[in-house]
Design a protein around this motif. Structure first.
Motif, short mmCIF file in Angstrom:
data_model
loop_
_atom_site.label_atom_id
_atom_site.label_comp_id
_atom_site.label_asym_id
_atom_site.label_seq_id
_atom_site.Cartn_x
_atom_site.Cartn_y
_atom_site.Cartn_z
N ALA A 133 2.68 -11.42 -46.21
CA ALA A 133 2.52 -10.32 -45.27
C ALA A 133 3.63 -10.32 -44.22
CB ALA A 133 1.15 -10.40 -44.60
N VAL A 134 3.93 -11.50 -43.66
CA VAL A 134 4.98 -11.58 -42.63
C VAL A 134 6.34 -11.26 -43.24
CG1 VAL A 134 6.20 -13.15 -41.08
CG2 VAL A 134 3.69 -13.14 -41.15
N THR A 135 6.62 -11.75 -44.43
CA THR A 135 7.90 -11.46 -45.10
C THR A 135 8.05 -9.95 -45.29
OG1 THR A 135 7.80 -13.57 -46.28
CG2 THR A 135 9.29 -11.89 -47.16
N ASP A 136 7.00 -9.30 -45.76
CA ASP A 136 7.05 -7.86 -46.01
C ASP A 136 7.22 -7.08 -44.70
OD1 ASP A 136 6.87 -5.74 -47.94
OD2 ASP A 136 4.87 -5.29 -47.15
N LEU A 137 6.54 -7.49 -43.65
CA LEU A 137 6.66 -6.80 -42.36
C LEU A 137 8.05 -6.96 -41.76
CD1 LEU A 137 3.16 -7.73 -40.94
CD2 LEU A 137 3.98 -5.40 -41.30
N LEU A 138 8.66 -8.12 -41.95
CA LEU A 138 10.04 -8.31 -41.47
C LEU A 138 10.98 -7.31 -42.13
CD1 LEU A 138 10.38 -12.20 -41.26
CD2 LEU A 138 10.72 -10.58 -39.38
N ASP A 139 10.80 -7.09 -43.43
CA ASP A 139 11.62 -6.09 -44.12
C ASP A 139 11.35 -4.69 -43.58
OD1 ASP A 139 12.90 -7.92 -45.69
OD2 ASP A 139 11.64 -7.62 -47.45
N GLY A 162 1.49 -14.98 -35.14
CA GLY A 162 0.64 -15.91 -34.41
C GLY A 162 -0.43 -16.51 -35.29
N HIS A 163 -1.09 -15.69 -36.11
CA HIS A 163 -2.11 -16.19 -37.03
C HIS A 163 -1.51 -17.15 -38.05
CE1 HIS A 163 -5.17 -13.64 -35.37
NE2 HIS A 163 -4.58 -12.52 -35.74
N LEU A 164 -0.33 -16.83 -38.56
CA LEU A 164 0.33 -17.70 -39.54
C LEU A 164 0.65 -19.06 -38.93
CD1 LEU A 164 1.73 -18.33 -42.23
CD2 LEU A 164 3.76 -17.13 -41.36
N ALA A 165 1.12 -19.07 -37.70
CA ALA A 165 1.47 -20.33 -37.04
C ALA A 165 0.24 -21.24 -36.95
CB ALA A 165 2.03 -20.07 -35.65
N ALA A 203 14.32 -11.70 -30.71
CA ALA A 203 13.49 -12.88 -30.49
C ALA A 203 12.30 -12.90 -31.46
CB ALA A 203 13.00 -12.91 -29.04
N MET A 204 11.74 -11.73 -31.75
CA MET A 204 10.61 -11.67 -32.66
C MET A 204 11.01 -12.11 -34.06
SD MET A 204 7.99 -8.56 -33.59
CE MET A 204 7.46 -8.43 -31.90
N VAL A 205 12.14 -11.64 -34.53
CA VAL A 205 12.61 -12.03 -35.85
C VAL A 205 12.86 -13.53 -35.91
CG1 VAL A 205 14.51 -11.81 -37.50
CG2 VAL A 205 13.53 -9.76 -36.44
N ALA A 206 13.41 -14.06 -34.82
CA ALA A 206 13.70 -15.50 -34.80
C ALA A 206 12.40 -16.31 -34.84
CB ALA A 206 14.50 -15.84 -33.54
N VAL A 207 11.40 -15.91 -34.05
CA VAL A 207 10.12 -16.62 -34.06
C VAL A 207 9.44 -16.47 -35.41
CG1 VAL A 207 7.79 -16.66 -33.08
CG2 VAL A 207 9.76 -16.47 -31.57
N ALA A 208 9.50 -15.27 -35.99
CA ALA A 208 8.86 -15.04 -37.28
C ALA A 208 9.50 -15.90 -38.37
CB ALA A 208 8.95 -13.56 -37.65
N ARG A 209 10.84 -15.97 -38.37
CA ARG A 209 11.50 -16.74 -39.43
C ARG A 209 11.25 -18.24 -39.25
NH1 ARG A 209 13.92 -13.61 -42.75
NH2 ARG A 209 14.85 -11.61 -42.15
N ALA A 210 11.22 -18.70 -38.01
CA ALA A 210 10.93 -20.11 -37.77
C ALA A 210 9.50 -20.45 -38.18
CB ALA A 210 11.15 -20.44 -36.29
N LEU A 219 8.07 -15.43 -48.57
CA LEU A 219 7.49 -15.31 -49.90
C LEU A 219 7.42 -13.85 -50.29
CD1 LEU A 219 6.09 -16.57 -52.35
CD2 LEU A 219 3.92 -16.41 -51.10
N PHE A 220 8.13 -13.51 -51.34
CA PHE A 220 8.04 -12.17 -51.93
C PHE A 220 8.05 -12.29 -53.45
CE2 PHE A 220 9.35 -7.99 -53.36
CZ PHE A 220 8.52 -7.18 -52.60
N GLU A 221 9.23 -12.57 -54.03
CA GLU A 221 9.27 -12.79 -55.47
C GLU A 221 8.37 -13.98 -55.84
OE1 GLU A 221 13.26 -11.13 -54.23
OE2 GLU A 221 11.95 -12.77 -53.57
N GLY A 222 7.56 -13.78 -56.85
CA GLY A 222 6.69 -14.85 -57.30
C GLY A 222 5.29 -14.77 -56.72
N TYR A 223 5.10 -13.87 -55.75
CA TYR A 223 3.74 -13.71 -55.20
C TYR A 223 2.90 -12.95 -56.21
CZ TYR A 223 -0.07 -12.19 -52.13
OH TYR A 223 -1.28 -11.94 -51.57
N LEU A 224 1.76 -13.51 -56.60
CA LEU A 224 0.93 -12.91 -57.64
C LEU A 224 -0.53 -13.14 -57.32
CD1 LEU A 224 0.61 -11.62 -60.51
CD2 LEU A 224 0.66 -13.98 -61.40
N ARG A 225 -1.32 -12.09 -57.45
CA ARG A 225 -2.77 -12.20 -57.31
C ARG A 225 -3.41 -11.45 -58.46
NH1 ARG A 225 -1.71 -15.77 -54.83
NH2 ARG A 225 -2.11 -16.33 -52.67
N GLN A 226 -4.29 -12.14 -59.19
CA GLN A 226 -4.99 -11.52 -60.30
C GLN A 226 -6.10 -10.62 -59.79
OE1 GLN A 226 -4.11 -11.67 -63.36
NE2 GLN A 226 -2.84 -13.49 -63.59
#
Length: 392
Positions: A133-139, A162-165, A203-210, A219-226
């Protein structure tokens, strides 16, 4: 205004039957209390009481009430801790006793132990979902062309980070102000950087990537949910359910074709209506025998039982509770003969007998007859019920 004294007075007025009650929240901390602070009150009521959450005003205070039997509180605790958000756990662990201090001590200690232990590592699937979710939102933020959309993405991304951290750190999560409080409890420096990034895209992008790196990376490629198989029939249990409680109730009609119901009025809940009846006791020789006893205790009534026409069940303890509903017709009724134990215990509220014309759909629709499935059954089949009971 004394929050503890005022909360205790509210409990004494509204819940005199309470086993224990606690006052929790920031109102207990003079340094954190604000003009808008409310009284968060957790109340444990007897096992046969109706649990509820209520918002009221009392002596100038906004009040939130969390009222349940102990089993109800434990159910909510299990639900919340599974979501990694210990709202009720914290209130019970840190609350100040208002009544029943000794009775609340055991659960308070359990909740404190749960709070101290933390939720443990988040499941891998939950972390992957959060990373994706965070990866997709950054894009989305990087390529946003609409200012309004960018604002929405920025707001959602900031909260998700914040939730991810907290999930990656194996910490308790929180919503609203408690998200920041949990972040501060975990890492003051990170919490400060996270707050400062709210209105600064760089600053947000930096905090998100860290944060992503600490959680395992983008995580984008390889993410799979049945997807679930929707047409699969679950295997039947090889162990039949055990009936741990059985009740007998009457769809009871008088000579005028009116449904005899009991209006229940209890503290903390809007009035509702039930059909007469109750639990089958060990001394009852049959379910029907139990119904005859209950009708006399609750209504001073004798009745001709026609036959069972409806049944409900629900999970209870390690089995199921079954309610058998019988179509019946009044033979005699004298309310002065009512003798059930509920009439000796004012804390159970009031039991007012009412008659509802079964031919008047509007009258039947106007009452909150529980359970809802029974009300639907009666409304759909009222003509057949009248005919089978022999009411012209």
């Amino acid at each position: 205004m004394d929050p503890i004294a005022d909360a205790a007075a509210l409990v004494a007025d509204r819940y005199p039957e309470a086993r224990w009650a606690l006052l929790a929240g920031s109102v207990l901390d003079p340094g954190a209390r604000t003009a808008g602070s409310d009284l968060d009150i957790v109340v444990c009521v007897p096992d046969d009481a109706v649990g509820h959450r209520d918002a009221v005003r009392w002596r100038g205070w906004p009040v939130e009430l969390f009222v349940n039997p102990e089993a109800g509180h434990r159910w909510f605790i299990a639900q919340e801790t599974a979501r990694r958000k210990p709202t009720l756990v914290r209130m019970i662990a840190t609350g100040v006793p208002l009544v029943g201090e000794a009775d609340s001590a055991g659960l308070k200690a359990e909740c404190q132990a749960v709070l101290d232990a933390g939720p443990g590592p988040a499941p891998d699937t939950a972390l992957e979902d959060a990373r994706y979710a965070v990866t997709d939102l950054l894009d989305d933020l990087a390529y946003a062309r609409d200012g309004g959309e960018a604002d929405v993405v920025r707001s959602v991304l900031w909260e998700r980070v914040g939730h991810l951290a907290l999930a990656a750190a194996g910490r308790w999560d929180g919503g609203g102000k408690w998200l920041l409080r949990e972040l501060r409890a975990w890492d003051l420096g990170y919490a400060a950087r996270w707050v400062a990034a709210r209105h600064d895209d760089q600053a947000m992008v930096a905090v998100a990537r860290a944060t992503l790196d600490a959680a395992g990376g983008p995580l984008f490629e390889g993410y799979l949910r049945q997807a679930p198989v929707v047409d699969e029939i679950p295997a039947a249990s090889t162990r039949p359910p055990v009936v741990v409680r059985r009740a007998a109730r009457a769809i009871l009609l008088d000579e005028a074709g009116r449904l005899v119901v009991i209006k229940r009025t209890v503290r903390g809940r809007a009035p509702y209506w039930v059909t007469p009846g109750g639990g089958v006791e060990p001394e009852d020789t049959s379910v029907e025998d139990g119904l005859h006893r209950e009708l006399f205790e609750e209504l001073g009534a004798t009745a001709k039982i026609v036959r069972q026409v409806f049944l409900t069940s629900q999970p209870k303890d390690a089995g199921v509770a079954v309610h058998n509903y019988f179509l019946a017709r009044v033979v005699s009724m004298d309310l002065a003969l009512r003798s059930g134990p509920e009439f000796q215990e004012p804390v159970r509220g009031t039991y007012d007998v009412e008659h509802v014309d079964l031919r008047d759909d509007a009258a039947l629709a106007a009452i909150d007859l529980v359970p809802a499935a029974l009300k639907g059954f009666i409304r759909t089949n009222r003509e057949a019920l009248l005919a089978e009971a022999g009411v012209s």
